[in-house]
Design an enzyme around this catalytic site. Structure first.
Site, PDB file in Angstrom:
ATOM      1  N   ASP A 180       0.861  -1.185   0.000  1.00  0.00           N
ATOM      2  CA  ASP A 180       0.000   0.000   0.000  1.00  0.00           C
ATOM      3  C   ASP A 180       0.893   1.230   0.000  1.00  0.00           C
ATOM      4  O   ASP A 180       1.679   1.425   0.940  1.00  0.00           O
ATOM      5  CB  ASP A 180      -0.882  -0.034   1.253  1.00  0.00           C
ATOM      6  CG  ASP A 180      -1.953   1.040   1.248  1.00  0.00           C
ATOM      7  OD1 ASP A 180      -2.840   1.024   2.129  1.00  0.00           O
ATOM      8  OD2 ASP A 180      -1.924   1.920   0.362  1.00  0.00           O
TER       9      ASP A 180
ATOM     10  N   ASP B  40      -3.066   2.401  -5.929  1.00  0.00           N
ATOM     11  CA  ASP B  40      -1.934   2.467  -5.011  1.00  0.00           C
ATOM     12  C   ASP B  40      -1.795   1.222  -4.136  1.00  0.00           C
ATOM     13  O   ASP B  40      -1.107   1.263  -3.114  1.00  0.00           O
ATOM     14  CB  ASP B  40      -2.033   3.723  -4.130  1.00  0.00           C
ATOM     15  CG  ASP B  40      -3.272   3.714  -3.241  1.00  0.00           C
ATOM     16  OD1 ASP B  40      -3.354   4.549  -2.317  1.00  0.00           O
ATOM     17  OD2 ASP B  40      -4.167   2.869  -3.470  1.00  0.00           O
ATOM     18  N   GLU B  41      -2.438   0.131  -4.522  1.00  0.00           N
ATOM     19  CA  GLU B  41      -2.324  -1.106  -3.757  1.00  0.00           C
ATOM     20  C   GLU B  41      -2.148  -2.298  -4.685  1.00  0.00           C
ATOM     21  O   GLU B  41      -2.659  -2.295  -5.813  1.00  0.00           O
ATOM     22  CB  GLU B  41      -3.601  -1.358  -2.940  1.00  0.00           C
ATOM     23  CG  GLU B  41      -3.900  -0.352  -1.856  1.00  0.00           C
ATOM     24  CD  GLU B  41      -5.230  -0.651  -1.193  1.00  0.00           C
ATOM     25  OE1 GLU B  41      -6.130   0.205  -1.266  1.00  0.00           O
ATOM     26  OE2 GLU B  41      -5.369  -1.738  -0.615  1.00  0.00           O
TER      27      GLU B  41
END
Lengths: 394, 98
Positions: free
Chosen positions: A4, A98-99
């Site tokens: 993350d 974003d993960e």
């Protein structure tokens, strides 16, 4: 493993403009109903979080730097991060911009325990050096920090990455997961929101541990299949595999919605928005080779009351004309004229269009088909604004 | 046209102007498959690029718009873009001492 990126959008802006370093940064929509998409850690002590209305964030932290979001910037960086992860293992599943999830079980890495190792803690702990290497590689490549969670399954790995941020690294076996989380409120489970929390509380379930131990038949009675899923999450069980990026993720629906800058009760204006959204959905369906037969309309009024209605069509389709026609009928039937702040359209019941044969697609509608292909071709070449439906320009 | 954003107030003497889209003239270096802006003129101001802090691409159909984030004149920050189709440059964002 779950990775993350730390306050991703704000971190990207901070990295590009070093003058922003150390200042509270809020990235998001800066128009009237804009929300905070990302806040850096300097902004969080003021109580600011993602999803908060920007106007409220401004009141909490008037000296913060407000930056309008730029999706292309963040997508570009996200792809660089993904590329970095793929250098460690091909089993990378992008979960959001974003993960990502990664499966290291099939990958040889330094210190990896042999097949005879039985201690779950030692098996997972052996992945720590690799996780550190991933964090260093991401920092070198894009100049941003990431937090990692390591666990025997995806769900627990995602919970683990939320334990310590930024630049965190947390390892959770199933036992450690239960020790850490079973005393906490159910709302801390990923996927459980306020409505579900309230519903669980009515059954006397307040903690994750209580949810884990609750008789399953009662959970499924009240929540259906979701009840079973929630209990599995509370137990730290998750058999879903990491789906590598190259296998793709099955798509269940495609839709678009918009929060209007002011509440709208003008029917023609709402239909214009519906037409624009239907156009976007149709284009995406064709671009990704899907057909669907269930059209849904979502509306939300000024008091945040949300209504979703859907209708199944007799045949699958990907034509925005049919999507708009059905959506406008649904709007007419279920909207009482009250001002709306949000409107959306989606298509579900998807099937792959590849190799799919349906007479109506290739018979009398051939002319329509060719027109859609021509429009798509022009937009592919000249951009989405090359052709705009007249009804949208209202 | 310069659109001064309503939210940002001067922070330590800096302010940001968004959505500028002013045409600029740029001296660019090409090499190793990349392009790197070196200097540009915005209205009558000459800006010497000290560092390119990032770059990204936006697609408009088959056309590519190349964006660059730049530091200049100490700590002034600019974002400029190059439209490959019509070979023009624009200034899109500024963060400078005010």
């Amino acid at each position: 493993m779950h990775l993350d990126m730390d306050s991703f959008f704000a971190s990207v802006e901070e990295k590009l403009n070093p003058r922003l370093r150390g200042q509270p940064i809020l990235v998001g929509g800066t128009e009237r109903r804009g929300v905070v998409a990302s806040a850096n850690y300097a902004a969080r002590p003021f109580g600011i979080h993602a999803g908060m209305p920007m106007a409220e964030a401004k009141r909490l932290c008037p000296h913060a730097v407000f930056v309008e979001g730029n999706p292309q910037k963040y997508v570009h960086t996200s792809l660089e991060v993904l590329d970095t992860l793929k250098s460690f293992t091909p089993a990378v599943e992008p979960f959001s911009i974003d993960e990502a999830f990664m499966d290291l079980t099939q990958v040889p890495y330094a210190g990896k325990p042999g097949a005879g190792e039985r201690d779950p803690g030692r098996i997972l702990d052996a992945a720590i050096p690799t996780a550190h290497a991933i964090q260093r590689a991401v920092l070198r490549r894009v100049g941003l920090t990431a937090t990692i969670g390591i666990a025997p399954c995806k769900y627990v790995a995602k919970m683990a990455s939320g334990v310590q941020k930024p630049r965190g690294l947390t390892v959770l076996t199933q036992e450690r997961y239960r020790e850490r989380f079973w005393e906490r409120g159910v709302q801390e489970l990923w996927g459980i929101g306020e409505k579900t929390r309230v519903a669980l509380e009515k059954l006397g379930i307040r903690t994750i541990g209580q949810l884990a131990k609750f008789p399953r038949e009662f959970l499924t009675f009240h929540f259906g299949l979701n009840g079973e899923h929630m209990q599995e999450a509370a137990l730290g069980n998750d058999a879903t595999p990491v789906v590598p990026y190259y296998e793709g993720i099955p798509v269940k629906s495609m839709g678009h919605e918009i929060t209007l800058s002011v509440d709208v009760s003008d029917r023609e204006a709402l239909l214009a928005q519906l037409l624009r959204l239907s156009d976007m959905v149709g284009r995406r369906l064709r671009a990704d080779h899907y057909l669907g037969r269930i059209v849904s309309v979502k509306i939300r009024d000024a008091k945040f009351r949300t209504t979703i209605r859907q209708r199944a069509l007799p045949l699958v389709m990907d034509d925005e004309h049919e999507i708009f026609h059905t959506a406008s009928l649904l709007l007419g039937e279920h909207w009482d004229g009250r001002p709306l702040r949000l409107i959306g359209v989606s298509v579900s019941g998807l099937v792959s269009a590849v190799g799919y044969y349906q007479p109506s697609l290739f018979g009398g509608d051939e002319h329509r088909r060719k027109m859609l292909e021509a429009v798509d071709s022009l937009r592919d070449k000249f951009g989405e604004q090359a052709l705009v439906k007249a009804g949208v320009l209202r | 046209m310069v659109h001064a954003h309503s939210f940002p107030k001067p922070n330590d003497g800096y302010f940001m102007i968004e959505s500028i889209h002013d045409p600029i003239e740029v001296i660019t270096m090409f090499g190793n498959g990349k392009m790197r802006p070196i200097r540009f003129r915005w209205k009558n101001k000459i800006v010497k690029v000290a560092k390119v802090t990032g770059d990204w691409v936006r697609h408009e159909g088959q056309n590519k718009i190349h964006y660059f984030a730049l530091l200049a004149n100490g700590s002034d920050y600019y974002e400029i873009c190059y439209n490959a189709k019509d070979m023009t440059w624009q200034l899109t964002r500024v963060w400078m001492e005010g």
